[in-house]
Scaffold this active site. Sequence first.
Site, PDB file in Angstrom:
ATOM      1  N   SER A 129      17.641   5.411  -6.740  1.00 55.82           N
ATOM      2  CA  SER A 129      16.265   5.559  -7.225  1.00 55.82           C
ATOM      3  C   SER A 129      16.184   6.041  -8.670  1.00 55.82           C
ATOM      4  O   SER A 129      16.993   6.867  -9.114  1.00 55.82           O
ATOM      5  CB  SER A 129      15.544   6.568  -6.326  1.00 55.82           C
ATOM      6  OG  SER A 129      14.362   7.005  -6.930  1.00 55.82           O
ATOM      7  N   GLU A 131      14.201   8.127  -9.569  1.00 53.27           N
ATOM      8  CA  GLU A 131      13.965   9.578  -9.501  1.00 53.27           C
ATOM      9  C   GLU A 131      15.201  10.356  -9.955  1.00 53.27           C
ATOM     10  O   GLU A 131      15.094  11.506 -10.357  1.00 53.27           O
ATOM     11  CB  GLU A 131      13.627   9.981  -8.065  1.00 53.27           C
ATOM     12  CG  GLU A 131      12.168   9.877  -7.714  1.00 53.27           C
ATOM     13  CD  GLU A 131      11.283  10.872  -8.448  1.00 53.27           C
ATOM     14  OE1 GLU A 131      11.511  12.082  -8.327  1.00 53.27           O
ATOM     15  OE2 GLU A 131      10.360  10.423  -9.145  1.00 53.27           O
ATOM     16  N   TYR A 153      14.879  15.386  -2.911  1.00 55.74           N
ATOM     17  CA  TYR A 153      15.040  13.937  -2.698  1.00 55.74           C
ATOM     18  C   TYR A 153      15.941  13.339  -3.775  1.00 55.74           C
ATOM     19  O   TYR A 153      16.887  12.593  -3.479  1.00 55.74           O
ATOM     20  CB  TYR A 153      13.662  13.267  -2.719  1.00 55.74           C
ATOM     21  CG  TYR A 153      13.715  11.756  -2.800  1.00 55.74           C
ATOM     22  CD1 TYR A 153      13.937  10.981  -1.667  1.00 55.74           C
ATOM     23  CD2 TYR A 153      13.541  11.095  -4.027  1.00 55.74           C
ATOM     24  CE1 TYR A 153      13.986   9.588  -1.746  1.00 55.74           C
ATOM     25  CE2 TYR A 153      13.591   9.714  -4.114  1.00 55.74           C
ATOM     26  CZ  TYR A 153      13.813   8.965  -2.979  1.00 55.74           C
ATOM     27  OH  TYR A 153      13.875   7.589  -3.057  1.00 55.74           O
TER      28      TYR A 153
END
Length: 334
Positions: A129, A131, A153
């Site tokens: 990801s 992120e 996460y």
Amino acid sequence: MKKALITGITGQDGSYLTEFLLKKGYEVWGIIRRSSSFHTGRIDHLYKDPHDMPRLKLVYGDMTDGTNLSALMNEIKPDEVYNLAAQSHVRVSFDMPIYTVNADALGTLRLLEAIRSSNRAVKFYQASSSEMYGKVVEIPQTEKTPFYPRSPYACAKAYSFWQTLNYREAYGLFACNGILFNHESPRRGETFVTRKITRGATRIKCCLQEKLYLGNLEAKRDWGYAGDYIEAMWLMLQQDKPDDFVIATGESHSVKEFLEEVFSHLDLDWKKYVEIDSRYFRPSEVELLQGDASKAKKILGWEPKVTFKALAKMMTDADMKTAGDEKILKEQRQ
Ligand code: NAP
Ligand code: GDD
């Protein structure tokens, strides 16, 4: 016939990838979790197609159960494994850090171990990801940009990224990381900001709700269409050698811009309806993501097709239909 195993098949990406692979002639196996209520809504339509039904098989499993993943790997003997399962909500990962890391980080390791110990040549895709870039150290972000994760996460995804790369180097596994930037669709979970906005705005338009409560409107994301992005996952596993790829549009827009796009499409002024609620802020925020997918364009021949504007319109139109149906149902009950 090629066999693919998908973890997270009931999610947004899992459903689009399943459709895509069935069309390509694959036999698709999907791992679902046991639940007290039905949660296969995104793939139910595939069971209605007599051509797809015999080639789509669902089995019970969980990323937190390594024994189960090993047993499934030996039973199914897939050619390709797409690891899409995750507790994928960044805000929720602050409330449930241990579970998130168990499912999203250790879960990947359990799956990699299940593949390694099966002693079969399996191709592996890891849903990495954007992120992971978190507090970005450069703009735009490429495959070479260092990670600076800002949530449990993102830390879990960074762990999985490195384990995937490590299994490639240590054991010669055909393992790829797709570093996907945000991608949305009418099937996006309703607690992610784009879908929350399209659901909220269309319900406001149909007089089903009065206000929409949101958090940080200044955050910027590189938003693409999920239907485009799943093709990149498949392309990565069709190359001669495994590698890691950024998948993005190259454009970044704020939450506010998405709001403007959606509400103006409905002839509404978002400022009259949106309220800020501190519950939706995160302890540490990712302010800006913007990817550079030139490597994917050069090697995979992949490019996004759906623009930011078209995506907002597609999601709004789909939710307008849902809200319209909801309104009719409400009127019939009265
Ligand atoms: P999603 O809609 O939230 O779907 C997540 C899937 O994972 C669901 O099928 C869910 O099953 C399953 N799952 C969750 N915990 C599990 C567990 N412990 N064991 C087995 N399955 C579990 O996510 P998505 O948007 O499709 O994203 C797919 C993957 O890409 C995720 O790994 C996500 O982190 C990653 N990713 C997404 C984006 C994006 O913008 N969408 C960008 C980059 C990376 P239930 O239906 O039972 O909950
Ligand atoms: N969810 C949510 N709800 N986000 C809000 C809200 C709200 O009410 N108000 C503002 N936001 C802001 C968040 O603070 C964040 O900056 C941005 O909107 C996007 O939030 P999400 O839609 O929840 O997505 P995300 O960027 O945190 O994470 C998604 O994309 C990642 C890829 O970059 C998820 O799909 C992750 O699984 C994925 O890895």
